[in-house]
Design an enzyme around this catalytic site. Structure first.
Site, PDB file in Angstrom:
ATOM      1  N   ASN A  36       0.864  -1.180   0.000  1.00  0.00           N
ATOM      2  CA  ASN A  36       0.000   0.000   0.000  1.00  0.00           C
ATOM      3  C   ASN A  36       0.899   1.229   0.000  1.00  0.00           C
ATOM      4  O   ASN A  36       1.480   1.575   1.025  1.00  0.00           O
ATOM      5  CB  ASN A  36      -0.904  -0.020   1.247  1.00  0.00           C
TER       6      ASN A  36
ATOM      7  N   LYS B 262       0.002   4.228  -0.336  1.00  0.00           N
ATOM      8  CA  LYS B 262      -0.719   5.383   0.240  1.00  0.00           C
ATOM      9  C   LYS B 262      -0.518   6.615  -0.654  1.00  0.00           C
ATOM     10  O   LYS B 262      -0.592   6.496  -1.875  1.00  0.00           O
ATOM     11  CB  LYS B 262      -0.252   5.614   1.680  1.00  0.00           C
TER      12      LYS B 262
ATOM     13  N   HIS C 278      -9.713   1.543   4.601  1.00  0.00           N
ATOM     14  CA  HIS C 278      -8.465   1.686   5.374  1.00  0.00           C
ATOM     15  C   HIS C 278      -8.714   2.665   6.530  1.00  0.00           C
ATOM     16  O   HIS C 278      -9.436   3.641   6.378  1.00  0.00           O
ATOM     17  CB  HIS C 278      -7.345   2.202   4.465  1.00  0.00           C
TER      18      HIS C 278
ATOM     19  N   GLU D  52      -7.023   4.938   7.676  1.00  0.00           N
ATOM     20  CA  GLU D  52      -6.687   6.338   7.359  1.00  0.00           C
ATOM     21  C   GLU D  52      -7.854   7.020   6.661  1.00  0.00           C
ATOM     22  O   GLU D  52      -8.064   8.226   6.823  1.00  0.00           O
ATOM     23  CB  GLU D  52      -5.404   6.372   6.510  1.00  0.00           C
TER      24      GLU D  52
ATOM     25  N   GLU E 260      -5.641  -4.656  10.525  1.00  0.00           N
ATOM     26  CA  GLU E 260      -4.632  -3.633  10.771  1.00  0.00           C
ATOM     27  C   GLU E 260      -4.959  -2.910  12.077  1.00  0.00           C
ATOM     28  O   GLU E 260      -5.772  -1.972  12.090  1.00  0.00           O
ATOM     29  CB  GLU E 260      -4.620  -2.623   9.622  1.00  0.00           C
TER      30      GLU E 260
ATOM     31  N   GLY F 128       2.195   2.464  10.931  1.00  0.00           N
ATOM     32  CA  GLY F 128       3.159   3.562  10.835  1.00  0.00           C
ATOM     33  C   GLY F 128       3.828   3.915  12.143  1.00  0.00           C
ATOM     34  O   GLY F 128       4.476   4.968  12.244  1.00  0.00           O
TER      35      GLY F 128
ATOM     36  N   SER G 295       3.238  -1.847  10.537  1.00  0.00           N
ATOM     37  CA  SER G 295       4.670  -1.792  10.867  1.00  0.00           C
ATOM     38  C   SER G 295       5.420  -3.098  10.608  1.00  0.00           C
ATOM     39  O   SER G 295       6.320  -3.458  11.366  1.00  0.00           O
ATOM     40  CB  SER G 295       4.870  -1.340  12.317  1.00  0.00           C
TER      41      SER G 295
HETATM   42  P1  13P Z   1       2.848   0.520   7.774  1.00  0.00           P
HETATM   43  O1  13P Z   1       3.382  -0.775   7.235  1.00  0.00           O
HETATM   44  O2  13P Z   1       3.618   1.711   7.284  1.00  0.00           O
HETATM   45  O3  13P Z   1       2.680   0.492   9.249  1.00  0.00           O
HETATM   46  O4  13P Z   1       1.387   0.701   7.146  1.00  0.00           O
HETATM   47  C1  13P Z   1       0.498  -0.348   7.240  1.00  0.00           C
HETATM   48  C2  13P Z   1      -0.699  -0.010   6.451  1.00  0.00           C
HETATM   49  O5  13P Z   1      -1.460   0.878   6.809  1.00  0.00           O
HETATM   50  C3  13P Z   1      -0.928  -0.752   5.213  1.00  0.00           C
HETATM   51  O6  13P Z   1      -2.198  -0.513   4.721  1.00  0.00           O
END
Ligand code: 13P
Length: 263
Positions: free
Chosen positions: A18, A20, A104, A106, A177, A183, A224
């Site tokens: 991803n 993003k 997601h 976010e 997640e 993150g 992460s």
């Molecule tokens: P990270 O691997 O940067 O923690 O992000 C995970 C994520 O949100 C994948 O969709």
């Protein structure tokens, strides 16, 4: 006839990048080329890249015919009409997408996407031949701290998928997640991740039955993951990974994919 009543183990793993909103168009294309060549001989699992919307088509052209599949980060639930700024499942399919991330955290946080929308998007994607939804769930820190994780996961699954009829040829990926792990540089403890995946699978079993769970679902982990901790997630209950930060470098992402698919 004997009925299979156990959760299937050792399924083919899927590793999803991803990106993003981390890369501009130029850098997305450079990274897509690197990924294509890095994974040219990779046969141990499925690999998917989800670039931003503007890069999708050109990244798709680079990946065409390769081992790396294309995914989108969002979709709308209608096929066509006056929906300014939205993209239909059919258009994503037309430009070569095979996967789409839905809900997601976010998006739940930044643009108020809720589980009613997630349900509608999932349904629309399932009804688009050849497009697989990657439905995101996961508790926040407060929910975890107050021992509500299992309840929250069951509730989110119910809201996102409850009442869907799943046909033989349809596939769904549930991405677990934990919001606090995304993150943060701190992934979930391996035993806890394994346990949470089991809870998700048992909930899906209650909702759809073991046969559909085993045939139509995969449950993957995100939050992460890097080449340093990925072997902790090599459990039989975890069918793959959704990777953010560590997917922005082809060597690092390859290591993650290589380790999670090693026996
Ligand atoms: P990270 O691997 O940067 O923690 O992000 C995970 C994520 O949100 C994948 O969709």
């Amino acid at each position: 006839m004997a009925k299979n009543n156990s959760i299937k183990k050792g399924v083919e793993k899927i590793i999803i990048a991803n990106w993003k909103m981390q890369l501009d168009l130029k850098d997305s294309l450079i990274l897509a080329k690197k990924m294509k060549s890095k994974f040219a001989k990779f046969k141990k699992g499925k690999v998917v890249i989800c670039p931003d919307l503007v890069s999708l088509r050109d990244v798709g052209a680079i990946l065409k015919g390769s081992n790396v599949k294309l995914g989108a980060q969002n979709v709308f639930w209608e096929e066509k009409g006056p929906y300014t700024g939205e993209i239909s499942p059919r258009t994503l399919k037309d430009i070569g997408c095979e996967y789409v991330i839905i809900g997601h955290s976010e998006r739940r946080k930044n643009v108020a996407e809720n589980y009613e929308m997630i349900y509608k998007k999932t349904k629309a994607v399932l009804n688009t031949d050849g497009l697989t939804p990657i439905v995101c769930i996961g508790e926040n820190w407060d929910e975890r701290k107050t021992d509500r994780r299992d309840f929250v996961l069951a509730e989110q699954l119910q809201q996102a998928l409850g009442g869907l009829e799943i046909f033989d040829n349809q596939r769904i990926i549930v991405a677990y997640e934990p919001i606090w792990a995304i993150g943060s540089g701190t992934a979930m403890e391996p035993q806890e991740a394994d346990y949470a995946h089991k809870i998700i699978k048992l909930t899906l079993n209650n909702m759809f039955g073991m046969q559909i769970l085993n045939k139509n679902f995969k449950v993957i982990y995100g939050g992460s993951v890097s080449s340093k901790n990925v072997k902790d997630f090599n459990s039989e209950n975890i069918d793959g990974l959704l990777v953010g930060g560590a997917s922005l470098n082809a060597e690092e992402f390859y290591k993650v994919a290589d380790i999670i698919t090693s026996k």
